[in-house]
Design an enzyme around this catalytic site. Structure first.
Site, PDB file in Angstrom:
ATOM      1  N   GLN A  87       2.986   9.914   1.502  1.00 19.09           N
ATOM      2  CA  GLN A  87       4.290   9.239   1.428  1.00 19.09           C
ATOM      3  C   GLN A  87       5.074   9.616   0.180  1.00 19.09           C
ATOM      4  OE1 GLN A  87       2.418   5.170   2.254  1.00 19.09           O
ATOM      5  NE2 GLN A  87       4.407   5.028   3.255  1.00 19.09           N
ATOM      6  N   GLY A 114       0.836  -1.192   0.000  1.00 16.90           N
ATOM      7  CA  GLY A 114       0.000   0.000   0.000  1.00 16.90           C
ATOM      8  C   GLY A 114       0.869   1.239   0.000  1.00 16.90           C
ATOM      9  N   CYS A 141       6.213  -0.241   7.123  1.00 19.71           N
ATOM     10  CA  CYS A 141       5.804   0.917   6.332  1.00 19.71           C
ATOM     11  C   CYS A 141       6.985   1.385   5.510  1.00 19.71           C
ATOM     12  CB  CYS A 141       5.345   2.031   7.283  1.00 19.71           C
ATOM     13  SG  CYS A 141       4.791   3.514   6.438  1.00 19.71           S
ATOM     14  N   LEU A 142       6.730   1.718   4.244  1.00 18.80           N
ATOM     15  CA  LEU A 142       7.814   2.196   3.380  1.00 18.80           C
ATOM     16  C   LEU A 142       8.426   3.488   3.918  1.00 18.80           C
ATOM     17  CD1 LEU A 142       6.179   1.549  -0.112  1.00 18.80           C
ATOM     18  CD2 LEU A 142       7.958   0.182   1.004  1.00 18.80           C
ATOM     19  N   HIS A 167      -4.178   1.047   7.784  1.00 15.89           N
ATOM     20  CA  HIS A 167      -2.807   1.574   7.810  1.00 15.89           C
ATOM     21  C   HIS A 167      -2.670   2.766   6.855  1.00 15.89           C
ATOM     22  CE1 HIS A 167       1.747   0.976   7.887  1.00 15.89           C
ATOM     23  NE2 HIS A 167       1.571   1.811   6.874  1.00 15.89           N
ATOM     24  N   GLU A 168      -3.197   2.615   5.636  1.00 19.10           N
ATOM     25  CA  GLU A 168      -3.048   3.683   4.628  1.00 19.10           C
ATOM     26  C   GLU A 168      -3.903   4.899   4.966  1.00 19.10           C
ATOM     27  OE1 GLU A 168      -0.583   3.430   2.770  1.00 19.10           O
ATOM     28  OE2 GLU A 168      -0.271   1.299   3.133  1.00 19.10           O
ATOM     29  N   HIS A 187      -2.371   7.163   7.353  1.00 23.01           N
ATOM     30  CA  HIS A 187      -1.431   8.122   6.749  1.00 23.01           C
ATOM     31  C   HIS A 187      -2.159   9.417   6.357  1.00 23.01           C
ATOM     32  CE1 HIS A 187       2.398   6.060   6.512  1.00 23.01           C
ATOM     33  NE2 HIS A 187       1.876   4.998   5.936  1.00 23.01           N
TER      34      HIS A 187
HETATM   35 NI    NI Z   1       2.753   3.110   5.691  1.00 20.08          NI
END
Ligand code: NI
Length: 182
Positions: free
Chosen positions: A50, A45, A99-100, A141-142, A145
């Site tokens: 991000q 995701g 997470c990236l 999770h997304e 953000h």
């Molecule tokens: Ni993330």
């Protein structure tokens, strides 16, 4: 085009992202770039903050999970203006998340297994659905953000303390990962 991923410490990750309208410039190109960036960094995701944009756009790919969850074969989806309307907290599950934007950090996070989500398709068709399972996990999770939250906000105080030096290293840019970051 592959975009650099903004990592922990970048102010955009703490902003509440705004809904967009159909006249948002070059939305199809942005979605394409977000998918490409997510595939290249092997994420499941990616949320617009991000990649430095405080707008409500996320992309999700679950195809990599198809051996375990056949229903996710070819699952690649962009969500415009997603909002969680309801959390069904009658059933909670703890799962490891990463997470990236926080390379090298993986921690258990407890979340509801089922949520009611409203979003728009890339053509701005409105959708509203109860979502469960792994997709519900990724969407929470997304969408976090988009609210200026990261998953480590949701771990126990003890775990937070244990990863504090790792988090500080991230802010200072002292980390390694296999994709371009900012
Ligand atoms: Ni993330």
């Amino acid at each position: 085009m592959i975009l650099p991923i903004y990592t922990y410490g970048q102010p955009v990750l703490r902003k509440v992202a705004q809904d967009i309208t159909p006249d948002y410039p070059e939305l199809p190109k942005l979605i394409e770039d977000m998918f490409e960036t997510m595939y290249r960094s092997e994420g499941v995701g990616l949320a617009a903050p991000q990649i430095g944009k405080d707008i409500r756009v996320i992309v999700v790919t679950l195809d990599v999970l198809k051996d375990e969850y056949p229903e996710y074969a070819d699952f690649n989806h962009a969500y415009i203006n997603p909002h969680i309307l309801e959390y069904d907290d009658s059933e909670m599950q703890t799962m490891d998340e990463g997470c990236l934007s926080l390379p090298g950090i993986h921690e258990p996070v407890k979340r509801p297994t089922r949520i009611l989500v409203r979003w728009m398709e890339p053509d701005f068709t409105e959708r509203e659905e109860w979502v469960e399972g792994y997709l519900a996990r990724v969407l929470q999770h997304e969408i976090d953000h988009l609210e200026g939250k990261v998953f480590t906000d949701r771990i126990t105080p003890l775990r937070k303390q244990m990863i504090r030096s790792k988090m500080n290293a991230l802010v200072k840019g002292k980390f390694r990962c296999g994709y371009k970051t900012k």
